[in-house]
Design a protein around this motif. Structure first.
Motif, mmCIF file in Angstrom:
data_model
loop_
_atom_site.group_PDB
_atom_site.id
_atom_site.type_symbol
_atom_site.label_atom_id
_atom_site.label_comp_id
_atom_site.label_asym_id
_atom_site.label_seq_id
_atom_site.Cartn_x
_atom_site.Cartn_y
_atom_site.Cartn_z
ATOM 1 N N MET A 1 0.844 -1.355 0.101
ATOM 2 C CA MET A 1 0.008 0.023 -0.104
ATOM 3 C C MET A 1 0.900 1.132 0.038
ATOM 4 O O MET A 1 1.906 1.320 0.773
ATOM 5 C CB MET A 1 -0.943 -0.031 1.281
ATOM 6 N N ILE A 2 0.420 2.201 -0.895
ATOM 7 C CA ILE A 2 1.189 3.791 -0.757
ATOM 8 C C ILE A 2 0.143 4.487 -0.100
ATOM 9 O O ILE A 2 -0.861 4.672 -0.618
ATOM 10 C CB ILE A 2 1.599 4.005 -2.095
ATOM 11 N N PRO A 3 0.536 5.037 1.128
ATOM 12 C CA PRO A 3 -0.388 5.842 1.922
ATOM 13 C C PRO A 3 -0.037 7.475 1.459
ATOM 14 O O PRO A 3 0.644 7.638 0.423
ATOM 15 C CB PRO A 3 0.115 5.680 3.289
ATOM 16 N N TYR A 4 -1.104 8.310 1.489
ATOM 17 C CA TYR A 4 -1.042 9.479 1.141
ATOM 18 C C TYR A 4 0.075 10.481 1.919
ATOM 19 O O TYR A 4 0.682 11.247 1.549
ATOM 20 C CB TYR A 4 -2.177 10.331 1.306
ATOM 21 N N GLY A 5 0.299 9.748 3.152
ATOM 22 C CA GLY A 5 1.489 10.533 4.056
ATOM 23 C C GLY A 5 2.189 9.269 5.072
ATOM 24 O O GLY A 5 1.591 8.518 5.448
ATOM 25 N N GLN A 269 11.055 18.414 -4.619
ATOM 26 C CA GLN A 269 11.157 17.596 -5.768
ATOM 27 C C GLN A 269 10.098 16.903 -6.121
ATOM 28 O O GLN A 269 9.881 16.680 -7.589
ATOM 29 C CB GLN A 269 12.309 16.831 -5.179
ATOM 30 N N LEU A 270 9.436 16.041 -5.361
ATOM 31 C CA LEU A 270 8.624 15.186 -5.859
ATOM 32 C C LEU A 270 7.151 15.989 -6.439
ATOM 33 O O LEU A 270 6.511 15.563 -7.352
ATOM 34 C CB LEU A 270 7.825 14.338 -4.544
ATOM 35 N N VAL A 271 7.006 17.198 -5.652
ATOM 36 C CA VAL A 271 5.934 17.954 -6.393
ATOM 37 C C VAL A 271 6.370 18.514 -7.874
ATOM 38 O O VAL A 271 5.607 18.498 -8.683
ATOM 39 C CB VAL A 271 5.824 19.314 -5.597
ATOM 40 N N LEU A 356 -3.055 13.153 -3.554
ATOM 41 C CA LEU A 356 -1.948 12.071 -3.935
ATOM 42 C C LEU A 356 -1.042 11.924 -2.949
ATOM 43 O O LEU A 356 -0.336 12.764 -2.197
ATOM 44 C CB LEU A 356 -1.325 12.343 -5.461
ATOM 45 N N PRO A 357 -0.362 10.512 -3.001
ATOM 46 C CA PRO A 357 0.735 10.380 -1.845
ATOM 47 C C PRO A 357 1.677 11.254 -2.044
ATOM 48 O O PRO A 357 2.284 11.811 -3.172
ATOM 49 C CB PRO A 357 1.251 8.927 -2.233
ATOM 50 N N LEU A 358 2.339 11.571 -0.983
ATOM 51 C CA LEU A 358 3.361 12.733 -0.713
ATOM 52 C C LEU A 358 4.240 12.548 0.553
ATOM 53 O O LEU A 358 3.550 13.006 1.547
ATOM 54 C CB LEU A 358 3.088 14.088 -1.093
ATOM 55 N N PHE A 359 5.166 11.949 0.423
ATOM 56 C CA PHE A 359 6.038 11.989 1.849
ATOM 57 C C PHE A 359 7.519 11.732 1.487
ATOM 58 O O PHE A 359 7.661 11.254 0.266
ATOM 59 C CB PHE A 359 5.431 10.763 2.703
ATOM 60 N N TYR A 360 8.430 11.748 2.476
ATOM 61 C CA TYR A 360 9.894 11.923 2.206
ATOM 62 C C TYR A 360 10.282 10.693 1.568
ATOM 63 O O TYR A 360 11.192 10.592 0.474
ATOM 64 C CB TYR A 360 10.526 12.159 3.638
ATOM 65 N N ASP A 361 9.768 9.525 1.911
ATOM 66 C CA ASP A 361 10.292 7.998 1.483
ATOM 67 C C ASP A 361 9.275 7.412 0.254
ATOM 68 O O ASP A 361 9.885 6.313 -0.248
ATOM 69 C CB ASP A 361 9.803 7.030 2.632
ATOM 70 N N GLU A 366 7.432 4.405 -6.942
ATOM 71 C CA GLU A 366 6.258 4.668 -6.689
ATOM 72 C C GLU A 366 5.140 5.461 -7.060
ATOM 73 O O GLU A 366 4.385 5.547 -7.339
ATOM 74 C CB GLU A 366 6.358 4.658 -4.835
ATOM 75 N N GLN A 367 6.079 6.601 -7.143
ATOM 76 C CA GLN A 367 5.418 7.806 -7.970
ATOM 77 C C GLN A 367 4.969 7.852 -9.171
ATOM 78 O O GLN A 367 3.809 8.124 -9.468
ATOM 79 C CB GLN A 367 6.330 9.215 -7.689
ATOM 80 N N GLN A 368 5.783 7.158 -9.865
ATOM 81 C CA GLN A 368 5.497 6.716 -11.383
ATOM 82 C C GLN A 368 4.283 5.836 -11.388
ATOM 83 O O GLN A 368 3.395 5.874 -12.125
ATOM 84 C CB GLN A 368 6.563 6.121 -11.971
ATOM 85 N N SER A 369 4.234 4.958 -10.308
ATOM 86 C CA SER A 369 3.256 4.041 -10.328
ATOM 87 C C SER A 369 2.016 4.781 -9.961
ATOM 88 O O SER A 369 0.629 4.086 -10.528
ATOM 89 C CB SER A 369 3.368 2.897 -9.032
ATOM 90 N N VAL A 370 1.914 5.580 -9.270
ATOM 91 C CA VAL A 370 0.610 6.381 -8.785
ATOM 92 C C VAL A 370 0.160 7.000 -9.892
ATOM 93 O O VAL A 370 -1.010 7.227 -10.317
ATOM 94 C CB VAL A 370 1.099 7.217 -7.493
ATOM 95 N N VAL A 371 1.314 7.729 -10.773
ATOM 96 C CA VAL A 371 0.850 8.466 -11.780
ATOM 97 C C VAL A 371 0.143 7.560 -12.832
ATOM 98 O O VAL A 371 -0.929 7.676 -13.527
ATOM 99 C CB VAL A 371 2.004 9.198 -12.515
ATOM 100 N N ASP A 372 0.721 6.395 -13.059
ATOM 101 C CA ASP A 372 0.204 5.431 -13.992
ATOM 102 C C ASP A 372 -1.174 4.881 -13.610
ATOM 103 O O ASP A 372 -2.087 4.897 -14.722
ATOM 104 C CB ASP A 372 1.101 4.138 -14.022
ATOM 105 N N LEU A 373 -1.462 4.740 -12.648
ATOM 106 C CA LEU A 373 -2.718 4.144 -12.009
ATOM 107 C C LEU A 373 -3.674 5.250 -11.955
ATOM 108 O O LEU A 373 -4.960 5.021 -12.353
ATOM 109 C CB LEU A 373 -2.377 3.752 -10.660
#
Length: 379
Positions: A1-5, A269-271, A356-361, A366-373
């Motif tokens: 699971m990828i949490p939002y935080g 950077q993630l943003v 959307l998920p956003l956290f240091y780790d 994982e970010q690309q996976s979120v975007v693809d989904l």
């Protein structure tokens, strides 16, 4: 699971807490003052006062400004309920100011209009609580100018904004406010488990905040109403609360604070990556800001599609979340006389938004996976 935080806990954090566990000081202890000094230094404020959580901080912030029955407090409807509840705890009345459609923060234009009408009606607010939604500061210079014109005090709810800046100064410097409040909940920028902090440049306010967090008990002989009869004496001089932070929490917070800069840098950077990766999708992205701490990354989709897209992401173990249900639409607040339609911009935003998920780790993969989904859910 990828949490939002999600919090980031390092070996140094664990070692700092273990050191306290092996010490004489588990609840109150020297680590609290060390954490307060460190936060004050980071924020470039004269004083910092640690408390058990940010809700407690908001409560005693209102009390320190003598908010009480018959007074009126205004805040944003686009926030967690604590930003409004704190006024009600004091017996005051609460009202809201609609948000700006771009920043999603309290609208200065709506505030000015409402203040003009309130002055004509003879019912001005005693305190305004601007909320730095998602980690981006409100236009505090403009709000402070209105505060001077209309005579209200200002509490910045910066629960999302540890490490943010405003006009080149750290949020929490209280350049345009009486008090700033921070949260150290695990999904925030840094964590103490639970915990909060107030910063202020007013020495008298700082002393009162310390007293209010500790049952209203005078913290020194200079605050007592009569000379102490011995070193054992304490005097409760007003009604306060047990809102103290523990030495354990402070140790974790002090260790976390040492990594504030990389925490903020990674979020930013993630943003930037989200902005690039999502640019071609039929969604509204949050307005770019290089000064935001980016606690949240809220996007907007067509209202009629939100539930479907949200559900598909959750089914794929991307734990998106909605921030926030407008406070005035909650059942408790509807019972106070508020209703749907009172603050249309906040309601419009809510109908389309999720974070959307956003956290240091969060990794790039994982970010690309979120975007693809998300892309798949929207197709």
């Amino acid at each position: 699971m990828i949490p939002y935080g999600r919090q980031n806990i390092s070996d140094d954090d664990i070692a700092a807490v273990v050191e306290v566990l092996r010490s004489e000081w588990l609840t109150q202890g020297p680590g609290i003052a060390s954490f307060e000094r460190a936060v004050a230094e980071v924020c470039q404020a004269r004083h910092a006062v640690a408390v058990s959580n940010a809700t407690a901080a908001l409560h005693i912030a209102c009390l320190s400004l003598d908010v009480g029955p018959g007074d009126l407090v205004w805040t944003s409807p686009n926030t967690f309920v604590a930003s409004a509840n704190c006024a009600l705890y004091c017996g005051a009345d609460i009202d809201f100011v609609d948000i700006d459609s771009q920043t999603l923060n309290l609208s200065v234009e709506r505030l000015a209009e409402k203040l003009d009408a309130a002055r004509q009606a003879g019912r001005l607010p005693k305190v305004v609580i601007p909320v730095h939604f998602s980690g981006r500061s409100c236009d505090m210079q403009a709000i402070a100018a209105l505060g001077k014109e209309y005579g209200f005090r200002i509490i910045e709810d910066a629960s999302h904004a540890v490490g943010a800046e405003h006009q080149g100064m750290p949020v929490g410097a209280c350049q345009y406010s009486d008090i700033t409040v921070f949260s150290f909940h695990p999904v925030k920028i840094i964590t103490t488990g639970e915990g909060g902090m107030l910063t202020t440049n007013d020495t008298a306010l700082a002393k009162r905040l310390v007293r209010l967090r500790t049952h209203g008990i005078a913290q020194g002989s200079d605050e007592m109403v009569s000379a102490p009869q011995g070193p054992w004496e304490y005097q409760q001089i007003e009604l306060g609360f047990n809102y103290r932070m523990t030495n354990l929490q402070a140790a974790l917070g002090l260790s976390q604070l040492a990594r504030l800069s990389p925490f903020i840098a990674r979020r930013r950077q993630l943003v930037r990556q989200y902005h690039a990766l999502l640019a071609d999708l039929p969604i509204v992205l949050p307005q770019a800001s290089e000064e935001s701490a980016w606690h949240l990354y809220p996007i907007r989709v067509a209202a009629e599609r939100r539930l479907d897209v949200f559900s598909k992401l959750r089914a794929a173990d991307v734990w998106v979340q909605v921030h926030y249900i407008p406070v005035h639409t909650q059942p408790y607040y509807r019972n106070l006389g508020f209703k749907a339609g009172d603050f249309p911009e906040a309601e419009h935003y809510f109908a389309e938004a999720f974070s959307l998920p956003l956290f240091y780790d969060l990794t790039d993969e994982e970010q690309q996976s979120v975007v693809d989904l998300l892309r798949e859910a929207l197709s």
